[in-house]
Design a protein around this motif. Structure first.
Motif, PDB file in Angstrom:
ATOM      1  N   PRO A 124       0.869  -1.248   0.333  1.00 16.46           N
ATOM      2  CA  PRO A 124      -0.192  -0.010   0.014  1.00 16.46           C
ATOM      3  C   PRO A 124       0.995   1.122  -0.007  1.00 16.46           C
ATOM      4  CG  PRO A 124      -0.616  -1.522   1.642  1.00 16.46           C
ATOM      5  CD  PRO A 124       0.560  -2.128   1.241  1.00 16.46           C
ATOM      6  N   VAL A 125       0.251   2.238  -0.515  1.00 18.72           N
ATOM      7  CA  VAL A 125       0.922   3.345  -0.628  1.00 18.72           C
ATOM      8  C   VAL A 125       0.047   4.446   0.220  1.00 18.72           C
ATOM      9  CG1 VAL A 125       1.862   5.564  -1.988  1.00 18.72           C
ATOM     10  CG2 VAL A 125       1.890   3.197  -2.977  1.00 18.72           C
ATOM     11  N   PHE A 126       0.801   5.184   1.215  1.00 14.91           N
ATOM     12  CA  PHE A 126       0.067   5.829   2.194  1.00 14.91           C
ATOM     13  C   PHE A 126       0.318   7.323   2.333  1.00 14.91           C
ATOM     14  CE2 PHE A 126       0.458   1.647   4.175  1.00 14.91           C
ATOM     15  CZ  PHE A 126      -0.840   1.250   4.436  1.00 14.91           C
ATOM     16  N   LEU A 127      -0.497   8.118   2.465  1.00 13.11           N
ATOM     17  CA  LEU A 127      -0.229   9.820   2.618  1.00 13.11           C
ATOM     18  C   LEU A 127       0.383  10.054   4.028  1.00 13.11           C
ATOM     19  CD1 LEU A 127      -3.431  11.043   0.939  1.00 13.11           C
ATOM     20  CD2 LEU A 127      -1.432  10.774  -0.251  1.00 13.11           C
ATOM     21  N   PRO A 128       1.362  11.148   3.653  1.00 10.62           N
ATOM     22  CA  PRO A 128       1.748  11.305   5.046  1.00 10.62           C
ATOM     23  C   PRO A 128       1.302  12.129   6.225  1.00 10.62           C
ATOM     24  CG  PRO A 128       2.482  12.950   3.558  1.00 10.62           C
ATOM     25  CD  PRO A 128       1.828  11.782   2.840  1.00 10.62           C
ATOM     26  N   THR A 129      -0.025  12.731   5.911  1.00  6.43           N
ATOM     27  CA  THR A 129      -0.948  13.189   6.773  1.00  6.43           C
ATOM     28  C   THR A 129      -1.738  12.337   7.519  1.00  6.43           C
ATOM     29  OG1 THR A 129      -0.216  15.344   5.642  1.00  6.43           O
ATOM     30  CG2 THR A 129      -2.240  15.222   7.253  1.00  6.43           C
ATOM     31  N   PRO A 130      -1.632  12.035   8.698  1.00  2.53           N
ATOM     32  CA  PRO A 130      -3.006  11.238   9.277  1.00  2.53           C
ATOM     33  C   PRO A 130      -4.345  11.771   9.463  1.00  2.53           C
ATOM     34  CG  PRO A 130      -1.063  11.460  10.807  1.00  2.53           C
ATOM     35  CD  PRO A 130      -0.797  12.695   9.605  1.00  2.53           C
TER      36      PRO A 130
END
Length: 745
Positions: free
Chosen positions: A396-402
């Motif tokens: 998976p590719v996750f965005l850095p902002t939670p």
């Protein structure tokens, strides 16, 4: 958390005590020779409410007398669970958990015969050893009067103002900043009597160390406890009593240094976190646990009939606070979690000696409970358009902002049961006990069951006894281990469970056929031996595990389960010498996961669908032993030396080598630990009463205590972080030296 001592001295299946507490002698009298220290001696239960389990009912009982509890390493400062580790077939686990005869939890706690509903607490204990005058652990195929939690029944005979009429102060502590001040007061006035005790605990061993080091990083705990017993004896027929307790505990969760980061550093509150922060040794996670209870009882004794009715309330709560950035980096989710359970109910028991050969028992229990769960979880979202997969189709590719996911749920449920049984003395030396129980649950699942129970006890010769028992069991899942929150809310985030594409069935009650058989023989006066075997065949076998960062357990079912084992015990008492030992062999297996499937990987589910696997708490060999000797018993300054031992062949871990990939396919290394206790009493107003450790009056007693836990400083693992529902490694307590001084007024 109190130092994890391994104390205790016990007796397997004793005959009920018929002695009564003697009145203190004149304080000016000369020192009298105290009675021998026999573990068979138990305090009178004539004023304690419900009576001890009669031997004719076929269950197996281990008793810890008041003198045994005082003599063990740690004494009344030891945790209740560490005392129970000296009973046969009791295996230790992380977070202070116990496993009795291959069960995960499933232990019922009673105060003077009244069942205390379960709470959500994990690390802390609302019940204190210092509140127990004596206690017992009952196992086996239990009679119909016991329901819901049936792996073991721990019954605490609470201290009271008649048997424990004195006041005192104690200061106890030592290694790792351990400090435990405590106070007690017992007395009586007219028809009233009372016993109150309170303590505070400050320690740097709140939870088991995740490393083999001598001290764990970030492992402070602060706790306080209060328990009280108030009783009014209206007449020789009628008594009213109130028992209450309060427990408040706060824990740091210990850190495991040099862990591998699983996720990139987040953009936290508009700022990028440096890639080197935070180190796994510098996380700041906390858990708070609260537990309060109250029991009001009314007891009547009229001729051949005894009846007791009790109203019970129990409130408990757990709150987990994460390290906001660290939990994201190492777990992919920083979850603030709170769970609470409030339970109120009634228990009523009647005993009727209907005829010389028949004792009829009947009663009911009914409880209503409210469970509330709230979570606020920060997670990384999956990059839009990637469908949860990276360029390789797997990562998976996750965005850095939670993002934050808020959830809350509440559920009201009910638990009820009714029973009747007849203890029939067929002829001298032969007792048949038959009963029927009906139980129901209406919580996250609704179900009912009729459960027959039978036992046969045969005494063919003097001091020798055989027993054979059968029990049908109905065990509902613990209300506090089933969450109403939806895991589907974490889809396409770093907090997604391993198997969102699979089913997620509701947790179901466990239904068992349980068999128990054994033999006990008193070889000579003071020495007895016993052997006991058991077998359990389960449908929807219940187990619990930690899935996620908050240390809050989750229930799940195996479609089928089987547990069997055998226990060997012996104990010997002669004058000032007491010896005991026991060894147990057990095997606990399960097959096919039928609930909470989202928490398991597809590979593990597929394997367990067709193969039997060991339960994560399965331990093949468990043993404990102890010895105590009293010196200068005929003086005003007696001295007691005691030692205990605990052995475990190792709990389960994931398989390695040829069994790589097999859930719970491996075994942790075996271990053995020894503890030492020294007690020096000085009786300033010495006179014999039979109530103290050395047969002296408790009044005017100065006690000096020195305890050494894990005498040879063995480093041993309880868990290595692998296995079904196991969150992190845990090591046993290293050598710990503790001491204390107390004065009883």
């Amino acid at each position: 958390m109190p130092a994890n001592a391994r104390p205790g001295a016990h007796l397997k299946k004793p005959l009920p005590s018929t002695s009564s507490a003697s009145a203190p002698a004149n304080r000016s009298a000369a020192v009298q020779a105290p009675p021998p220290e026999h573990l068979r001696i138990t305090a009178s239960r004539g004023s304690s409410g419900r009576e001890a389990l009669p031997p004719g009912l076929g269950a197996t009982q281990t008793r810890f007398s008041a003198k045994a509890l005082a003599a063990i390493p740690g004494g009344d400062n030891a945790s209740l669970n560490s005392v129970l580790l000296q009973a046969p077939g009791v295996a230790q686990d992380s977070f202070g958990q116990l496993h009795i005869r291959g069960d995960h939890g499933n232990v019922q706690y009673r105060l003077d015969g009244v069942m205390l509903p379960e709470g959500v607490n994990l690390f802390s204990q609302a019940l204190m050893t210092r509140f127990a005058h004596d206690l017992s652990l009952t196992v086996g195929a239990l009679p119909a009067q016991f329901g819901f939690r049936q792996a073991g029944v721990v019954d605490i005979h609470t201290r009271n103002g008649v048997e424990d009429a004195h006041a005192g102060l104690q200061f106890y502590g030592g290694a790792r900043d351990n400090l435990q001040p405590s106070a007690l007061w017992g007395g009586r006035l007219g028809k009233w009597d009372w016993y109150l005790t309170a303590d505070a605990v400050h320690d740097r061993v709140g939870i088991e160390n995740p490393t083999p080091r001598f001290n764990a990083p970030h492992d402070l705990t602060n706790q306080y406890h209060f328990m009280g017993h108030l009783r009014y004896t209206a007449s020789e027929h009628t008594q009213f009593s109130l028992t209450a307790g309060v427990a408040n505990a706060w824990f740091q969760l210990p850190n495991n240094p040099a862990q591998q980061r699983q996720f990139a550093s987040p953009v936290w509150r508009g700022h990028s976190v440096p890639a080197s922060d935070p180190a796994s040794a510098a996380l700041n996670e906390h858990q708070a646990e609260l537990g309060d209870f109250g029991i009001f009882s009314w007891q009547e004794k009229r001729g051949a009939i005894k009846a007791t009715t009790s109203a019970v309330v129990h409130a408990s709560a757990v709150r987990y606070s994460p390290d906001p950035v660290g939990d994201l980096v190492y777990n992919g989710m920083a979850e603030r979690a709170a769970r609470s359970v409030f339970t109120a109910g009634v228990q009523s028991d009647v005993e009727w000696r209907a005829a010389p050969a028949h004792t009829v028992r009947m009663g009911f229990q009914a409880y209503g409970a409210r469970s509330v769960t709230r979570t606020d979880a920060d997670v990384y979202p999956v990059q839009p358009g990637s469908n949860g997969a990276g360029s390789d189709g797997d990562t998976p590719v996750f965005l850095p902002t939670p993002v934050t996911i808020h959830q809350g749920s509440g559920r009201t449920g009910a638990l009820y049961g009714v029973y009747a049984q007849d203890e029939y003395r067929v002829r001298p030396g032969l007792v048949l006990n038959g009963g029927l129980r009906f139980d129901g649950v209406n919580e996250y699942v609704s179900a009912t069951q009729f459960s027959p129970r039978f036992s046969l006890v045969w005494t063919p010769w003097r001091n020798g006894r055989f027993h054979a028992s059968y029990a049908r069991y109905f065990t509902p899942p613990a209300f506090q281990t089933v969450s109403g929150n939806s895991l589907a809310a974490y889809r396409n985030t770093s907090g997604a469970p391993p198997n969102l594409s699979g089913p997620d069935s509701a947790v179901k009650p466990e239904r068992d056929n349980s068999f128990d058989f054994g033999f006990m023989q008193e070889v000579t006066r003071g020495w007895q031996v016993s052997v006991d075997g058991y077998f359990k065949q389960a449908h929807n076998l219940l187990d619990e595990g930690q899935f996620g960062a908050p240390i809050i357990l989750t229930s799940y079912n195996y479609r089928r389960g089987r547990v069997h084992g055998v226990e060997f015990t012996t104990d010997y008492t002669h004058g000032p010498l007491t010896l005991y030992g026991n060894m147990a062999w057990s095997r606990a297996m399960g097959k096919g996961i039928t609930s909470s499937q989202w928490n398991f990987s597809p590979e593990d589910l597929a394997y367990m669908r067709h193969h039997w696997v060991h339960l994560d708490h399965d331990q093949r060999w468990t043993a404990s032993a102890g010895a105590a000797y009293g010196f200068f018993a005929h003086t005003s300054h007696p001295f007691n030396l005691s030692a205990t031992m605990v052995y475990g062949s190792g709990l389960r871990r994931d398989g390695t080598g040829t069994r790589a990939g097999v859930p719970n396919g491996g075994v942790l290394p075996q271990y053995v630990t020894f503890n030492l206790g020294l007690v020096q009493d000085i009786f300033l107003n010495a006179h014999s009463s039979g109530s103290g450790l050395f047969g002296m009056s408790e009044e005017g007693r100065l006690r000096l205590r020195l305890d050494v836990i894990n005498l040879f400083d063995r480093s041993y693992r309880l868990r290595d972080g692998s296995g079904i529902g196991v969150g992190a490694p845990q090591y046993g307590l290293r050598r710990t030296i503790l001491g204390g001084i107390s004065y009883t007024l």
